[in-house]
Design a protein around this motif. Structure first.
Motif, PDB file in Angstrom:
ATOM      1  N   ARG A   1       1.451  -1.219   0.001  1.00  0.00           N
ATOM      2  CA  ARG A   1      -0.312  -0.034  -0.025  1.00  0.00           C
ATOM      3  C   ARG A   1       0.925   1.048  -0.301  1.00  0.00           C
ATOM      4  O   ARG A   1       0.014   1.975   0.595  1.00  0.00           O
ATOM      5  CB  ARG A   1      -1.478   0.164   1.393  1.00  0.00           C
ATOM      6  CG  ARG A   1      -1.566  -1.086   1.375  1.00  0.00           C
ATOM      7  CD  ARG A   1      -3.074  -1.160   2.374  1.00  0.00           C
ATOM      8  NE  ARG A   1      -2.313  -0.591   4.397  1.00  0.00           N
ATOM      9  CZ  ARG A   1      -2.042  -1.532   4.598  1.00  0.00           C
ATOM     10  NH1 ARG A   1      -1.627  -3.186   4.105  1.00  0.00           N
ATOM     11  NH2 ARG A   1      -1.360  -1.087   5.243  1.00  0.00           N
ATOM     12  N   GLY A   2       2.894   0.944  -0.301  1.00  0.00           N
ATOM     13  CA  GLY A   2       3.013   2.271  -0.354  1.00  0.00           C
ATOM     14  C   GLY A   2       4.219   2.062   0.328  1.00  0.00           C
ATOM     15  O   GLY A   2       4.665   3.062   0.789  1.00  0.00           O
ATOM     16  N   TYR A   3       4.103   1.380   1.721  1.00  0.00           N
ATOM     17  CA  TYR A   3       5.503   1.467   2.364  1.00  0.00           C
ATOM     18  C   TYR A   3       5.838   0.231   1.785  1.00  0.00           C
ATOM     19  O   TYR A   3       7.410   0.748   2.439  1.00  0.00           O
ATOM     20  CB  TYR A   3       4.530   1.068   3.277  1.00  0.00           C
ATOM     21  CG  TYR A   3       3.767   1.468   3.879  1.00  0.00           C
ATOM     22  CD1 TYR A   3       3.138   2.318   4.659  1.00  0.00           C
ATOM     23  CD2 TYR A   3       2.202   1.031   3.628  1.00  0.00           C
ATOM     24  CE1 TYR A   3       2.331   3.397   5.493  1.00  0.00           C
ATOM     25  CE2 TYR A   3       1.299   0.857   4.112  1.00  0.00           C
ATOM     26  CZ  TYR A   3       1.582   2.962   5.033  1.00  0.00           C
ATOM     27  OH  TYR A   3      -0.049   3.675   5.691  1.00  0.00           O
ATOM     28  N   ARG A   4       6.530  -0.832   1.470  1.00  0.00           N
ATOM     29  CA  ARG A   4       7.291  -1.905   1.053  1.00  0.00           C
ATOM     30  C   ARG A   4       6.829  -2.169  -0.623  1.00  0.00           C
ATOM     31  O   ARG A   4       6.457  -3.167  -0.437  1.00  0.00           O
ATOM     32  CB  ARG A   4       7.441  -2.645   1.856  1.00  0.00           C
ATOM     33  CG  ARG A   4       8.207  -2.132   3.699  1.00  0.00           C
ATOM     34  CD  ARG A   4       8.532  -3.400   4.160  1.00  0.00           C
ATOM     35  NE  ARG A   4       8.981  -2.897   5.895  1.00  0.00           N
ATOM     36  CZ  ARG A   4       8.254  -2.146   6.347  1.00  0.00           C
ATOM     37  NH1 ARG A   4       6.804  -1.882   6.742  1.00  0.00           N
ATOM     38  NH2 ARG A   4       9.027  -1.728   7.788  1.00  0.00           N
ATOM     39  N   PRO A   5       7.998  -1.814  -1.362  1.00  0.00           N
ATOM     40  CA  PRO A   5       7.453  -1.847  -2.810  1.00  0.00           C
ATOM     41  C   PRO A   5       8.030  -3.504  -2.942  1.00  0.00           C
ATOM     42  O   PRO A   5       9.596  -3.908  -2.745  1.00  0.00           O
ATOM     43  CB  PRO A   5       8.632  -1.272  -3.640  1.00  0.00           C
ATOM     44  CG  PRO A   5       8.748   0.559  -3.132  1.00  0.00           C
ATOM     45  CD  PRO A   5       8.039  -0.235  -1.765  1.00  0.00           C
ATOM     46  N   LYS A   6       7.432  -4.594  -3.933  1.00  0.00           N
ATOM     47  CA  LYS A   6       8.288  -5.307  -4.264  1.00  0.00           C
ATOM     48  C   LYS A   6       9.548  -5.644  -4.772  1.00  0.00           C
ATOM     49  O   LYS A   6      10.406  -6.152  -4.728  1.00  0.00           O
ATOM     50  CB  LYS A   6       7.331  -6.672  -4.171  1.00  0.00           C
ATOM     51  CG  LYS A   6       7.748  -7.419  -5.113  1.00  0.00           C
ATOM     52  CD  LYS A   6       6.760  -8.480  -5.742  1.00  0.00           C
ATOM     53  CE  LYS A   6       7.058 -10.227  -5.976  1.00  0.00           C
ATOM     54  NZ  LYS A   6       5.763 -10.498  -7.191  1.00  0.00           N
TER      55      LYS A   6
END
Length: 431
Positions: A103-108
């Motif tokens: 949700r915009g915290y830890r991109p894959k």
């Protein structure tokens, strides 16, 4: 703004047109013959992003069934969920969040560098409004309306922000809140709708009431009820101090110095209680060079239907506070960190205050251990099973003199044990 294109094959372009316009069964047949469902098209868009822009949930589900990766990004690092948020596609937002996408915290995936079309940006330069002449220079306005240096830095060193900051409706906001996101990160106008404000369209107070109550002030007790007709109007309207000055012909701040009390703020927190009330704490209005710049230490309690109460405090009890976190723990809110005025900041100190919800009294909390230092713009989360508040990201002040302050990104994760009131470093986070 745009980015230079590389060639996109005709097969991919035709496939994306099928996603956008063709019936569902035709898309199914194209996918069945082995089309690469994740092939990037114009500006790096995936078929999933095209289906989201077309607002077709059935095609989204079909693409996922055939292996579409919802974590892929376009050339500007936007994900499928960001497309759904930008198009206010409520059903897609709900569906993707339930899938557990970032949700915009830890991109894959690693973020991509972005290259901007500067000729296009400069053609969009906006002239400085007449009202701001004398308040800032032409160069200052140009840097704000076309911040080339900032965009270049962002393009070369891209970052992400929580997608709750981009929601456009209360319906989409609720899905993020249900997933654990912080309400105070939502856009101000969506927050206002969510807590029941926004129906008032003009000032109700008189000119005399404006001049009597225009200035911010600290409370005289812990707490002091501080509502008055002008402040109440400012909460209901959500307008800025400049609009109030203009309404009451107080538009020369240099002849009438001192800020106008304002509820349009940055760096405030908004916490929802279990009984449906909302608690907003502190925040600041405008930047330091603006005549209405002010950092607040008040608490506004909303009942969720448009009614509210404003509480003030002596600054010795609760100082001006902004860019903090407010974490609900049983019948109290823990306020951690702050940017504050320059003379408030102390190296090696992290301010912690507890707001009691039955009395609305503030109490300073003395902590010890691995204190994060002067921390702000961070995130905090309560773990009830361990009775700890976890704090991460944000900035810390690492040096200070009379004119300058050196800030550094917080690369550590900290825990505050609420039983022992001891901080400990949990993990070192990569930059």
């Amino acid at each position: 703004m745009s980015e230079k294109e590389t060639d996109v094959s005709d097969d991919v372009l035709q496939f994306h047109r099928v996603v956008e316009d063709a019936p569902l069964e035709k898309l199914r047949k194209v996918l069945a013959i082995g089309m690469n469902v994740n092939a990037p098209g114009r500006l790096g868009q995936t078929a999933l992003m095209v289906a989201i822009a077309a607002k077709n949930l059935e095609k989204i589900k079909l693409l996922l069934e055939f292996g579409a990766d919802p974590e892929l990004t376009d050339r500007f690092n936007a994900t499928a969920l960001e497309y759904a948020v930008d198009h206010d596609f409520v059903e897609a937002v709900q569906f993707l969040i339930k899938l557990g996408v970032d949700r915009g915290y830890r991109p894959k995936y690693p973020l991509k560098q972005v290259h901007y079309d500067w000729d296009f940006l400069e053609s969009m330069q906006v002239p400085m409004p007449e009202e701001l002449r004398g308040v800032m220079s032409e160069d200052e306005w140009n840097s704000l309306s076309n911040p080339r240096d900032i965009l270049e830095e962002h393009g070369q060193n891209p970052s992400v922000e929580p997608l709750i900051t981009q929601v456009q409706s209360v319906e989409c906001l609720q899905f993020f809140l249900d997933a654990g996101d912080d309400l105070c990160l939502a856009p101000a106008e969506i927050q206002r709708d969510y807590i029941g404000l926004g129906s008032t369209t003009k000032f109700q107070c008189t000119k005399k009431e404006y001049w009597s109550h225009k200035s911010p002030r600290f409370g005289s007790s812990n707490p002091e009820v501080m509502g008055n007709p002008f402040w109440n109007d400012m909460v209901k309207l959500g307008c800025n101090a400049y609009a109030a000055r203009k309404r009451f012909k107080d538009d020369n701040p240099f002849s009438n110095p001192g800020p106008v009390w304002c509820y349009d703020r940055f760096g405030a927190t908004l916490t929802q209680l279990s009984d449906g009330r909302f608690v907003q704490i502190g925040g600041e209005h405008e930047d330091y060079y603006d005549p209405d710049f002010c950092i607040y230490n008040d608490v506004v309690v909303h009942d969720g239907t448009g009614e509210f109460e404003i509480y003030g405090y002596p600054k010795e009890i609760f100082p001006p506070t902004d860019f903090h976190t407010a974490t609900l723990v049983e019948n109290a809110i823990y306020v951690i960190g702050c940017l504050g005025y320059v003379d408030q900041r102390e190296i090696g100190v992290t301010p912690v205050y507890r707001l009691e919800l039955d009395t609305w009294c503030f109490e300073q909390v003395e902590t010890h251990g691995d204190i994060p230092s002067w921390l702000h713009r961070h995130r905090a989360q309560f773990d009830a099973s361990r009775n700890v508040i976890t704090v991460e990201v944000g900035d810390v002040q690492v040096s200070k003199d009379s004119d300058n302050a050196t800030l550094s990104p917080n690369t550590d994760q900290f825990e505050l044990d609420l039983g022992s009131l001891k901080w400990r470093t949990v993990d070192h986070q990569p930059k």
